[in-house]
Design a protein around this motif. Structure first.
Motif, mmCIF file in Angstrom:
data_model
loop_
_atom_site.group_PDB
_atom_site.id
_atom_site.type_symbol
_atom_site.label_atom_id
_atom_site.label_comp_id
_atom_site.label_asym_id
_atom_site.label_seq_id
_atom_site.Cartn_x
_atom_site.Cartn_y
_atom_site.Cartn_z
ATOM 1 N N ASP A 192 -3.165 -8.207 -1.260
ATOM 2 C CA ASP A 192 -4.149 -7.166 -0.925
ATOM 3 C C ASP A 192 -4.199 -6.884 0.568
ATOM 4 O OD1 ASP A 192 -5.018 -6.612 -3.489
ATOM 5 O OD2 ASP A 192 -6.506 -8.235 -3.472
ATOM 6 N N GLU A 193 -4.138 -7.967 1.355
ATOM 7 C CA GLU A 193 -4.249 -7.799 2.803
ATOM 8 C C GLU A 193 -3.056 -7.015 3.353
ATOM 9 O OE1 GLU A 193 -5.864 -11.587 4.202
ATOM 10 O OE2 GLU A 193 -5.027 -11.010 6.163
ATOM 11 N N LEU A 194 -1.869 -7.360 2.841
ATOM 12 C CA LEU A 194 -0.659 -6.670 3.314
ATOM 13 C C LEU A 194 -0.676 -5.193 2.901
ATOM 14 C CD1 LEU A 194 1.965 -7.120 4.862
ATOM 15 C CD2 LEU A 194 3.071 -7.774 2.712
ATOM 16 N N ARG A 195 -1.193 -4.908 1.701
ATOM 17 C CA ARG A 195 -1.320 -3.496 1.280
ATOM 18 C C ARG A 195 -2.296 -2.751 2.187
ATOM 19 N NH1 ARG A 195 -0.137 -5.935 -3.715
ATOM 20 N NH2 ARG A 195 -2.282 -6.576 -4.132
ATOM 21 N N ALA A 196 -3.351 -3.455 2.621
ATOM 22 C CA ALA A 196 -4.304 -2.822 3.550
ATOM 23 C C ALA A 196 -3.609 -2.526 4.881
ATOM 24 C CB ALA A 196 -5.519 -3.733 3.755
ATOM 25 N N VAL A 197 -2.767 -3.455 5.344
ATOM 26 C CA VAL A 197 -2.008 -3.217 6.581
ATOM 27 C C VAL A 197 -1.104 -1.993 6.394
ATOM 28 C CG1 VAL A 197 -0.258 -4.142 8.170
ATOM 29 C CG2 VAL A 197 -2.039 -5.663 7.260
ATOM 30 N N ALA A 198 -0.425 -1.950 5.246
ATOM 31 C CA ALA A 198 0.513 -0.847 4.979
ATOM 32 C C ALA A 198 -0.184 0.506 5.000
ATOM 33 C CB ALA A 198 1.206 -1.064 3.639
ATOM 34 N N SER A 199 -1.453 0.518 4.589
ATOM 35 C CA SER A 199 -2.163 1.798 4.541
ATOM 36 C C SER A 199 -2.531 2.296 5.937
ATOM 37 C CB SER A 199 -3.404 1.682 3.655
ATOM 38 O OG SER A 199 -4.368 0.867 4.290
ATOM 39 N N THR A 200 -2.382 1.436 6.957
ATOM 40 C CA THR A 200 -2.723 1.855 8.331
ATOM 41 C C THR A 200 -1.506 2.318 9.143
ATOM 42 O OG1 THR A 200 -2.377 -0.324 9.385
ATOM 43 C CG2 THR A 200 -4.538 0.078 8.376
ATOM 44 N N ILE A 201 -0.312 2.172 8.600
ATOM 45 C CA ILE A 201 0.892 2.532 9.375
ATOM 46 C C ILE A 201 1.038 4.058 9.409
ATOM 47 C CG2 ILE A 201 3.410 2.234 9.587
ATOM 48 C CD1 ILE A 201 1.749 -0.419 9.762
ATOM 49 N N PRO A 202 1.214 4.639 10.611
ATOM 50 C CA PRO A 202 1.395 6.096 10.667
ATOM 51 C C PRO A 202 2.578 6.528 9.792
ATOM 52 C CG PRO A 202 1.251 5.151 12.876
ATOM 53 C CD PRO A 202 1.290 3.998 11.927
ATOM 54 N N ALA A 203 2.418 7.665 9.108
ATOM 55 C CA ALA A 203 3.422 8.114 8.137
ATOM 56 C C ALA A 203 4.821 8.188 8.736
ATOM 57 C CB ALA A 203 3.016 9.472 7.575
#
Ligand SMILES: [Zn+2]
Length: 264
Positions: A192-203
């Protein structure tokens, strides 16, 4: 109406030369193409493996090569091996340097030797204006320190491969000029934490990869991984970021092509 979505995907990290693909390498590449994987970057870990990566890139139009000496393997590398890596950069299908980086998990190679090789790769990438592919295991802070050192010399670009660190670490890598690539780990139930990180990466700085034959994504864990399985990672990231998989595939493919200097 069960027509498959039209997908465009770029697997930015696979090891197609490894023996696990000896039985069915051509079929693996065909299955990838059928799944929408238009390109695969196959990544060398030694002089021998880098030469094999280049041969695969000559043989298959969907395959490009990265050449380098992996931090776990650099204890065995000779001066001639390094010369081979440097010479392979002149090959037109070689689009990146690596994989390099630091690995504090396997303990096979002293850290000082790993750092010496990592520094060489970084300098060479900067001299040749090539992206560098970075492996990190239990050494994120040491890697950031060396990236900062490199960045002081000049522009830097490349891929934080199979990213598993924190949101703050990702932000620092982005500041230093790096792209962030996610592998099958992001699909695991406990990630879950890594998915949250992934959602913050600029497209425009996001990439995807398999790291095959390792690290199969959920729900294929335990099997040999292969580039076609990247669809599961793309689907998971698209859900985490709240966008359609087609859009995520298109964007990450364009990002990869731009970073690797391929025509869009
Ligand atoms: Zn790798």
């Amino acid at each position: 109406m069960d027509e498959k979505p039209h997908l465009r995907l770029f697997d930015t990290h696979a090891h197609l030369d490894m023996p696990k693909f000896d039985e069915d390498r051509s079929a693996v590449i065909q299955r990838a193409e059928a799944a929408g994987v238009e390109s695969i970057l196959t990544v060398g870990i030694s002089a021998t493996s880098s030469r094999a990566a280049v041969e695969l890139a000559e043989q298959y139009t969907s395959v490009y090569a990265a050449v380098g000496i992996h931090p776990v393997d650099c204890a065995d590398a000779t001066a001639a091996d390094w010369e081979t890596i440097v010479a392979l950069l002149d090959h037109p299908r070689v689009v990146a340097l690596g994989e390099t980086g630091l690995d504090n998990y396997w303990k096979r190679t002293p850290l000082a030797v790993q750092q010496e090789f990592f520094r060489r790769h970084l300098r060479l990438a900067q001299d040749r204006d090539l992206p560098v592919i970075i492996h990190q295991r239990e050494s994120q802070q040491e890697i950031l320190a060396m990236l900062r050192e490199a960045r002081q010399r000049g522009p830097l670009r490349g891929i934080m491969h199979s990213f598993t660190a924190s949101r703050d670490d990702a932000a620092q890598c982005l500041d230093l000029g790096m792209h962030i690539s996610f592998a099958g780990m992001v699909t695991f139930k406990r990630s879950d934490e890594l998915r949250a990180v992934a959602s913050t990466i600029p497209a425009d700085r996001l990439l995807i990869e398999t790291d095959s034959p390792f690290l199969s994504p959920h729900p294929l864990r335990g099997r040999r991984n292969e580039p076609a399985h990247i669809v599961h990672t793309a689907q998971c990231l698209a859900e985490a970021r709240g966008e359609p998989i087609e859009q995520l595939g298109e964007q990450t493919t364009l990002n990869a092509r731009q970073l690797l200097g391929l025509e869009n």
